[in-house]
Scaffold this motif. Sequence first.
Motif, mmCIF file in Angstrom:
data_model
loop_
_atom_site.group_PDB
_atom_site.id
_atom_site.type_symbol
_atom_site.label_atom_id
_atom_site.label_comp_id
_atom_site.label_asym_id
_atom_site.label_seq_id
_atom_site.Cartn_x
_atom_site.Cartn_y
_atom_site.Cartn_z
ATOM 1 N N ILE A 38 0.854 -1.172 0.000
ATOM 2 C CA ILE A 38 0.000 0.000 0.000
ATOM 3 C C ILE A 38 0.902 1.237 0.000
ATOM 4 O O ILE A 38 2.124 1.125 -0.038
ATOM 5 C CB ILE A 38 -0.939 0.013 1.225
ATOM 6 C CG1 ILE A 38 -0.113 0.017 2.530
ATOM 7 C CG2 ILE A 38 -1.874 -1.187 1.185
ATOM 8 C CD1 ILE A 38 -0.962 0.194 3.788
ATOM 9 N N PRO A 69 0.736 3.410 -3.900
ATOM 10 C CA PRO A 69 0.523 1.956 -3.943
ATOM 11 C C PRO A 69 1.308 1.345 -5.104
ATOM 12 O O PRO A 69 1.503 1.984 -6.140
ATOM 13 C CB PRO A 69 -0.987 1.822 -4.171
ATOM 14 C CG PRO A 69 -1.561 3.150 -3.800
ATOM 15 C CD PRO A 69 -0.512 4.159 -4.103
ATOM 16 N N LEU A 90 -3.009 3.474 5.060
ATOM 17 C CA LEU A 90 -4.221 2.835 4.542
ATOM 18 C C LEU A 90 -4.999 3.819 3.661
ATOM 19 O O LEU A 90 -4.791 5.041 3.757
ATOM 20 C CB LEU A 90 -5.088 2.361 5.708
ATOM 21 C CG LEU A 90 -4.505 1.186 6.516
ATOM 22 C CD1 LEU A 90 -5.322 0.949 7.784
ATOM 23 C CD2 LEU A 90 -4.466 -0.082 5.670
ATOM 24 N N PRO A 91 -5.890 3.327 2.801
ATOM 25 C CA PRO A 91 -6.611 4.212 1.885
ATOM 26 C C PRO A 91 -7.312 5.393 2.564
ATOM 27 O O PRO A 91 -7.294 6.517 2.049
ATOM 28 C CB PRO A 91 -7.610 3.268 1.218
ATOM 29 C CG PRO A 91 -6.886 1.965 1.190
ATOM 30 C CD PRO A 91 -6.152 1.902 2.501
ATOM 31 N N THR A 106 0.404 5.738 -8.184
ATOM 32 C CA THR A 106 0.679 4.305 -8.271
ATOM 33 C C THR A 106 2.014 4.057 -8.963
ATOM 34 O O THR A 106 2.313 4.669 -9.986
ATOM 35 C CB THR A 106 -0.453 3.597 -9.042
ATOM 36 O OG1 THR A 106 -1.671 3.778 -8.321
ATOM 37 C CG2 THR A 106 -0.182 2.106 -9.168
ATOM 38 N N THR A 159 -14.100 2.210 2.545
ATOM 39 C CA THR A 159 -12.860 1.432 2.694
ATOM 40 C C THR A 159 -13.109 0.172 3.516
ATOM 41 O O THR A 159 -12.506 -0.875 3.244
ATOM 42 C CB THR A 159 -11.745 2.273 3.341
ATOM 43 O OG1 THR A 159 -12.185 2.791 4.595
ATOM 44 C CG2 THR A 159 -11.355 3.424 2.433
ATOM 45 N N ASP A 163 -12.246 -3.571 2.080
ATOM 46 C CA ASP A 163 -11.373 -4.485 2.835
ATOM 47 C C ASP A 163 -12.095 -5.781 3.194
ATOM 48 O O ASP A 163 -11.501 -6.869 3.150
ATOM 49 C CB ASP A 163 -10.869 -3.792 4.102
ATOM 50 C CG ASP A 163 -9.861 -2.687 3.794
ATOM 51 O OD1 ASP A 163 -9.476 -2.544 2.616
ATOM 52 O OD2 ASP A 163 -9.468 -1.961 4.730
ATOM 53 N N VAL A 192 -12.619 3.302 -5.932
ATOM 54 C CA VAL A 192 -11.551 2.341 -5.624
ATOM 55 C C VAL A 192 -10.229 2.825 -6.216
ATOM 56 O O VAL A 192 -9.184 2.790 -5.557
ATOM 57 C CB VAL A 192 -11.898 0.934 -6.153
ATOM 58 C CG1 VAL A 192 -10.691 0.003 -6.023
ATOM 59 C CG2 VAL A 192 -13.070 0.351 -5.387
ATOM 60 N N TYR A 196 -7.405 3.391 -3.606
ATOM 61 C CA TYR A 196 -6.493 2.236 -3.593
ATOM 62 C C TYR A 196 -5.460 2.271 -4.719
ATOM 63 O O TYR A 196 -4.520 1.487 -4.711
ATOM 64 C CB TYR A 196 -7.278 0.939 -3.664
ATOM 65 C CG TYR A 196 -8.059 0.634 -2.403
ATOM 66 C CD1 TYR A 196 -7.582 -0.289 -1.465
ATOM 67 C CD2 TYR A 196 -9.267 1.254 -2.131
ATOM 68 C CE1 TYR A 196 -8.283 -0.577 -0.308
ATOM 69 C CE2 TYR A 196 -9.982 0.978 -0.971
ATOM 70 C CZ TYR A 196 -9.491 0.063 -0.064
ATOM 71 O OH TYR A 196 -10.195 -0.212 1.086
ATOM 72 N N LEU A 203 -6.742 -5.273 -7.756
ATOM 73 C CA LEU A 203 -6.551 -5.264 -6.305
ATOM 74 C C LEU A 203 -6.756 -6.669 -5.733
ATOM 75 O O LEU A 203 -5.970 -7.141 -4.905
ATOM 76 C CB LEU A 203 -7.545 -4.288 -5.684
ATOM 77 C CG LEU A 203 -7.282 -3.758 -4.279
ATOM 78 C CD1 LEU A 203 -5.963 -2.994 -4.215
ATOM 79 C CD2 LEU A 203 -8.434 -2.847 -3.866
ATOM 80 N N TYR A 207 -3.822 -9.043 -3.778
ATOM 81 C CA TYR A 207 -3.936 -9.602 -2.430
ATOM 82 C C TYR A 207 -4.024 -11.126 -2.448
ATOM 83 O O TYR A 207 -3.606 -11.776 -1.498
ATOM 84 C CB TYR A 207 -5.115 -8.973 -1.689
ATOM 85 C CG TYR A 207 -4.735 -7.619 -1.130
ATOM 86 C CD1 TYR A 207 -4.019 -7.520 0.055
ATOM 87 C CD2 TYR A 207 -5.046 -6.441 -1.805
ATOM 88 C CE1 TYR A 207 -3.641 -6.291 0.563
ATOM 89 C CE2 TYR A 207 -4.666 -5.205 -1.308
ATOM 90 C CZ TYR A 207 -3.966 -5.137 -0.124
ATOM 91 O OH TYR A 207 -3.571 -3.921 0.372
#
Length: 280
Positions: A38, A69, A90-91, A106, A159, A163, A192, A196, A203, A207
């Motif tokens: 992130i 990110p 975090l976002p 990004t 968010t 998540d 998003v 993110y 995404l 993950y």
Amino acid sequence: MVSLRYFAPAEDVRDLVSVYYLFEVDQPRFADNERAAIAQLRFLLEGSAVIGFANGSSFPAKDVMLQGPSTGSMHFDVTGPFRMFGVGILPAGWAISTKKSAADYTDRAVNAADVFTHEIDKNLEYLRGCKTPEEMVAWADKIYRALKSRLKPETAAFTKMIDEWLSSEPSPPVSRLMERSTQSSRQVLRTVNKLYGMPPKYLARKYRALRAARAYAEDNQEELLELVDAFYDQSHMIREVKFFAGVTPTQLRVGEGETARLIDQRSSLKGKIAPLISDT
């Protein structure tokens, strides 16, 4: 000596910050790969570094670096002795502290002063004067606690929804995300990307691979059996782990890749940091 120590943020800022860390290298040169991550705010207390991203771009880092990110593993080359205090943003934390679209950052890093003004340099000097990592953590908690009032309820709710969707299964389909939201598909995709830095489908892919990397590192055969069904086949899983984690599953199992091994220490903070972070 290469050391990476993690610290949990205070409970009231855990929706803004994933984890704090202190990275130290007591040698003239150290290079390795770092897994996709992130956004990060990184204070270089001593030494300098060059960060290379999956898109081929690189950034010479010194003083304070804001890193967006990342879409794949990164390569770094530090000149030491090196000390860096980092903040995993975090976002929601990104939204209230930068007021920028994460998509514009990004696979990119910038001098933090370009976003936060040169006031950030005063923070760097304060951190350089701290005697212990705990002092640094207390300072960071205080900063993000002061920003907390800027967090809009709708951003916090969004968010949390993303998540929970990412954590719901190894490879969650985007259709399930759309079912969770009252917004239009276009609005969800736009938000998003803004928070993110990448589309929901990518995404989920990121993950999925990071979760598999952690399972390989822990030699968790039960979880690996569950995860393999989320990929086309085992060779696909191996390629994805290498792309996003920067090392092969075999290297993760035998502890090769100093940084990969150190990053996996985050799992010891399970219950004190966001599950999406401790599980990946």
